[in-house]
Design a protein around this motif. Structure first.
Motif, PDB file in Angstrom:
ATOM      1  N   LYS A 646      94.088  54.289  40.517  1.00 15.00           N
ATOM      2  CA  LYS A 646      95.278  53.474  40.287  1.00 15.00           C
ATOM      3  C   LYS A 646      95.625  53.407  38.804  1.00 15.00           C
ATOM      4  O   LYS A 646      94.793  53.634  37.937  1.00 15.00           O
ATOM      5  CB  LYS A 646      95.051  52.057  40.819  1.00 15.00           C
ATOM      6  CG  LYS A 646      94.897  51.993  42.337  1.00 15.00           C
ATOM      7  CD  LYS A 646      94.684  50.558  42.796  1.00 15.00           C
ATOM      8  CE  LYS A 646      94.533  50.496  44.310  1.00 15.00           C
ATOM      9  NZ  LYS A 646      94.296  49.097  44.788  1.00 15.00           N
ATOM     10  N   GLN A 647      96.874  53.048  38.565  1.00  7.43           N
ATOM     11  CA  GLN A 647      97.356  52.904  37.194  1.00  7.43           C
ATOM     12  C   GLN A 647      96.542  51.832  36.465  1.00  7.43           C
ATOM     13  O   GLN A 647      96.262  50.766  37.001  1.00  7.43           O
ATOM     14  CB  GLN A 647      98.841  52.534  37.197  1.00  7.43           C
ATOM     15  CG  GLN A 647      99.430  52.348  35.795  1.00  7.43           C
ATOM     16  CD  GLN A 647     100.935  52.164  35.828  1.00  7.43           C
ATOM     17  OE1 GLN A 647     101.645  52.924  36.463  1.00  7.43           O
ATOM     18  NE2 GLN A 647     101.416  51.129  35.145  1.00  7.43           N
ATOM     19  N   GLY A 648      96.165  52.137  35.234  1.00  6.83           N
ATOM     20  CA  GLY A 648      95.408  51.198  34.415  1.00  6.83           C
ATOM     21  C   GLY A 648      93.913  51.312  34.581  1.00  6.83           C
ATOM     22  O   GLY A 648      93.158  50.773  33.762  1.00  6.83           O
ATOM     23  N   GLN A 649      93.457  52.008  35.642  1.00  5.06           N
ATOM     24  CA  GLN A 649      92.023  52.090  35.879  1.00  5.06           C
ATOM     25  C   GLN A 649      91.393  53.263  35.134  1.00  5.06           C
ATOM     26  O   GLN A 649      92.046  54.260  34.847  1.00  5.06           O
ATOM     27  CB  GLN A 649      91.740  52.231  37.379  1.00  5.06           C
ATOM     28  CG  GLN A 649      92.003  50.966  38.176  1.00  5.06           C
ATOM     29  CD  GLN A 649      91.562  51.115  39.626  1.00  5.06           C
ATOM     30  OE1 GLN A 649      91.265  52.218  40.097  1.00  5.06           O
ATOM     31  NE2 GLN A 649      91.510  49.994  40.340  1.00  5.06           N
ATOM     32  N   PHE A 650      90.096  53.110  34.877  1.00 15.67           N
ATOM     33  CA  PHE A 650      89.285  54.173  34.292  1.00 15.67           C
ATOM     34  C   PHE A 650      88.538  54.854  35.431  1.00 15.67           C
ATOM     35  O   PHE A 650      88.156  54.205  36.409  1.00 15.67           O
ATOM     36  CB  PHE A 650      88.304  53.580  33.280  1.00 15.67           C
ATOM     37  CG  PHE A 650      87.537  54.612  32.496  1.00 15.67           C
ATOM     38  CD1 PHE A 650      88.143  55.309  31.462  1.00 15.67           C
ATOM     39  CD2 PHE A 650      86.209  54.889  32.798  1.00 15.67           C
ATOM     40  CE1 PHE A 650      87.437  56.256  30.731  1.00 15.67           C
ATOM     41  CE2 PHE A 650      85.498  55.836  32.072  1.00 15.67           C
ATOM     42  CZ  PHE A 650      86.109  56.527  31.038  1.00 15.67           C
ATOM     43  N   SER A 651      88.337  56.144  35.342  1.00 11.03           N
ATOM     44  CA  SER A 651      87.667  56.875  36.425  1.00 11.03           C
ATOM     45  C   SER A 651      86.307  56.258  36.720  1.00 11.03           C
ATOM     46  O   SER A 651      85.546  55.934  35.805  1.00 11.03           O
ATOM     47  CB  SER A 651      87.503  58.348  36.053  1.00 11.03           C
ATOM     48  OG  SER A 651      86.900  58.483  34.781  1.00 11.03           O
TER      49      SER A 651
END
Length: 714
Positions: A646-651
């Protein structure tokens, strides 16, 4: 009775003798049968799905295809490379037809006569556009024209064998096209049926739309595999064995191949050869400069360029000659010039340069008689009548049994001819230079021709040039010396080890060619090496071939067979396989190191602190692999991981890619703003399915258990 008693007393012996006789008879027949079977097998080019094709059957198909090419291109023969291409096309078509026919038979698919008639009547199929039966006004295939031709051909077979023989090439061409049309339609039916087994719906269409139109911008942290040195990775035999089992399917081969080493010597002219050829060419150049008629000089020089003595366009000459024609003053002869590209010495004498029509429309009346004098007299009479009243042309032509109809001649109709006789030369020169409406009475060795030019079009610069183009060839003595030296090298080195060890001493180089295929027609691209290729497929490993004279009568060759790769899976002992498996193990082990290094990283700053390369990557979609410039690779796995984040998340975990390990922060996700059209996307999916179904031939080929012996024949 006494005789009968003797027979009875010797009954066992007689039975044994008769038994042996019968066994001998049966054995003899069995041997004959075995020999016959072996002879039949020796004549088999191939077997596909149990269907055998003999050498003669295959050659007939090749001849048929060659006849079609010769007829459509107006050629008398094909080069060695072109014939090989024809054989490959025939082979591929033959295999495809059998495979599709078998599959179609299982499914009940066939092409009916009514379907063929419908296609002929529609007249739009592209194959039909390649036939002589196209109506020039409508641009469509004319079925009535075909029917009329076939009717006339069959009638001529009964009434006019000579005419039938002239029509036969076109009749055979049509049979060839009809056969291929049926095969094409059957393949299309099968592919369409196969494609329709793939279905699409609104859900798939919407998903495809999203995959193409939802894009992401990320901050990428890349840990390239190149940052880990190979020497820091330990690869064991167990590692190789485990990886080999995992990717074994990659190493399956569906045809036998062979590895060879070879020494090839192309014989070159010596300094003495070049000097002799240069001297001889200079003598011919001197003769050419002063010759009233260059024909004989050009013939004696052995030039590769024929002298026609009629105006032609520069396209009739080799490219190097055409390039200099405009720079040569008319009436002059050039100095000798070497062309290294085609290895020739060249001299050009430009005899004329004129603006002349490319196309000439004209009419002729041929005048003959019992004697030449009578023909001349009759021609003078006709010329007198036409000079007084040109409108008499049709009547005079009819009077002498001719139509006198208008016809066109273009420069291309004659400029590539190998030679032109004196009468034809005079005829062509007249047509090139006559004005519209002009009449000419041309005397020939067999009579007279009355010519009238009615139109001239497309004025072009035309040239009459006499060209000496002499190959710089080696002498017999030079070839003999090269042959003797090469022969000595081959005879003294009958092992691969010695062949390699002593090559440098003789001034030769041992080259390698891996995975030689039976269907490649030659070795290392050298012409005339079929016998050597056949030897490769008959020899045992580590064998040395005889010396082969090949190429364009200028090449010497010896071959060593180093490895036979049978059909099936190549094992880990194969060096190529081992190197590929090792490369995969290195990637896995480097990925393990880098993934361990990235463990615990929660953000881009943390990744940078661990030594990652930080780069922005924009417009990533699920539908196409992202290209990562930092590692120089396309990374499908990364595209998938980004789509799932999702947008804003880090892998949430490192991504193992083709050229590195990656972490990323999704900065932005957005739609490209395209409007979803379910119908259009379903059509696109259907087209994609059709393309996917088009790959069915490869699968059928793999499963067909094909035996290919063409290398033994061609």
């Amino acid at each position: 009775m006494a005789v009968l008693g003797k027979i009875r007393n010797r009954g066992v012996l007689l039975v044994s003798i008769i038994g042996l006789g019968l066994f001998a008879f049966i054995a003899e027949e069995a041997v004959r049968s075995c020999e016959s079977t072996k002879n039949n097998e020796r004549q088999q080019v191939a077997e596909v799905l149990g269907e055998k094709i003999s050498y003669q059957e295959f050659q007939d198909l090749v001849d048929e295809y060659q006849d079609v090419i010769k007829m459509t291109q107006g050629r008398d023969n094909l080069s060695e490379d072109e014939v090989n291409q024809v054989r490959d096309m025939v082979w591929n078509q033959y295999v495809q037809n059998i495979l599709i026919s078998r599959e179609a038979e299982k499914l009940g698919l066939r092409v009916t006569d009514d379907e063929i008639r419908d296609i002929l009547n529609q007249g739009t199929n592209q194959m039909l556009m390649q036939t002589p039966f196209v109506n020039q006004q409508t641009g469509r295939f004319d079925a009535n024209s075909l029917k009329q031709f076939i009717s006339e051909y069959k009638k001529a077979q009964q009434t006019n064998p000579q005419q039938a023989e002239q029509m036969r090439p076109i009749y055979n061409y049509w049979n060839f096209m009809e056969k291929n049309l049926r095969q094409q339609l059957l393949a299309q039916k099968y592919q369409t049926l196969l494609a329709n087994t793939f279905v699409s719906n609104n859900i798939e269409a919407k998903q495809t739309f999203n995959e193409e139109n939802e894009e992401a911008n990320i901050q990428l942290a890349a840990f390239p595999y190149s940052s880990v040195a190979d020497k820091d990775i330990q690869v064991s035999d167990d590692d190789l064995q485990a990886k080999y089992k995992e990717i074994k399917a990659r190493f399956k081969q569906y045809e036998e191949t062979r590895d060879i080493k070879y020494v090839s010597l192309q014989v070159q002219p010596s300094a003495a050869d070049r000097a002799a050829i240069t001297k001889q060419t200079q003598e011919f150049a001197s003769q050419l400069a002063s010759a009233e008629d260059p024909s004989e000089v050009i013939r004696k020089s052995g030039s590769n360029v024929a002298y026609l003595g009629v105006p032609v366009m520069n396209s009739a000459y080799p490219a190097d000659i055409a390039a200099v024609l405009d720079s040569i003053p008319v009436g002059t002869t050039t100095a000798i010039k070497e062309n290294k590209q085609d290895n020739t010495l060249n001299v050009v004498r430009l005899i004329s340069k004129q603006e002349l029509p490319d196309s000439v429309q004209f009419q002729v009346i041929q005048v003959g008689a019992e004697t030449l004098e009578a023909a001349r007299t009759k021609a003078d009479s006709i010329m007198g009548a036409l000079s007084a009243d040109a409108s008499q042309w049709d009547a005079l032509a009819k009077k002498y049994g001719q139509t006198g109809a208008q016809q066109w001649l273009t420069t291309r109709d004659y400029q590539y001819a190998p030679s032109i006789d004196i009468d034809t030369k005079a005829y062509l020169n007249a047509l090139n230079t006559m004005q519209v409406g002009e009449l000419k009475n041309l005397a020939t060795n067999s009579g007279n021709i009355i010519i009238k030019v009615t139109d001239r079009r497309a004025m072009q610069t035309k040239y009459i040039a006499a060209v000496i183009k002499t190959p710089i060839a080696f002498s017999k003595d030079t070839y003999s010396k090269a042959y003797n030296k090469f022969s000595q090298y081959v005879s003294e080195n009958q092992t691969i080890e010695n062949l390699e060890k002593n090559a440098k001493k003789y001034g030769y180089q041992v080259l390698e060619n891996q995975d030689v295929r039976a269907g490649q027609h030659n070795i290392a691209g050298i012409h005339g090496t079929h016998d050597a290729l056949k030897w490769v497929y008959e020899a045992d490993e580590n064998s040395i071939s005889p010396l082969y004279e090949c190429g364009d009568n200028d090449n010497l060759l010896v071959v060593a067979l180093t490895k036979i790769h049978e059909k099936g899976y190549r094992d880990l002992s194969d060096e190529q396989v081992k190197e590929m498996v090792k490369a995969e193990v290195l990637v896995d082990k480097k990925a393990e190191k880098l993934i361990a290094k990235a463990a615990g990283v929660k953000n881009i700053a943390g990744a940078k602190a661990k030594g990652a390369q930080i780069v922005p990557v924009n417009q990533i979609t699920f539908s196409s692999p992202v290209f990562v410039a930092a590692t120089g690779a396309s990374e499908p796995a990364l595209s998938g991981a980004v789509a799932a984040t999702k947008q804003g998340q880090f892998s949430n975990k490192p991504v193992k890619g083709n050229a590195g390990v990656y972490l990323f922060q999704v900065m932005k996700k957005q739609s490209r703003g395209q409007k979803f059209d379910a119908k259009a996307y379903m059509q696109r999916i259907a087209q994609r399915n059709m393309q996917a179904a088009g790959n069915f031939m490869q699968e059928l080929f793999i499963n067909a258990d094909i035996t290919d012996h063409r290398v033994m024949f061609f």
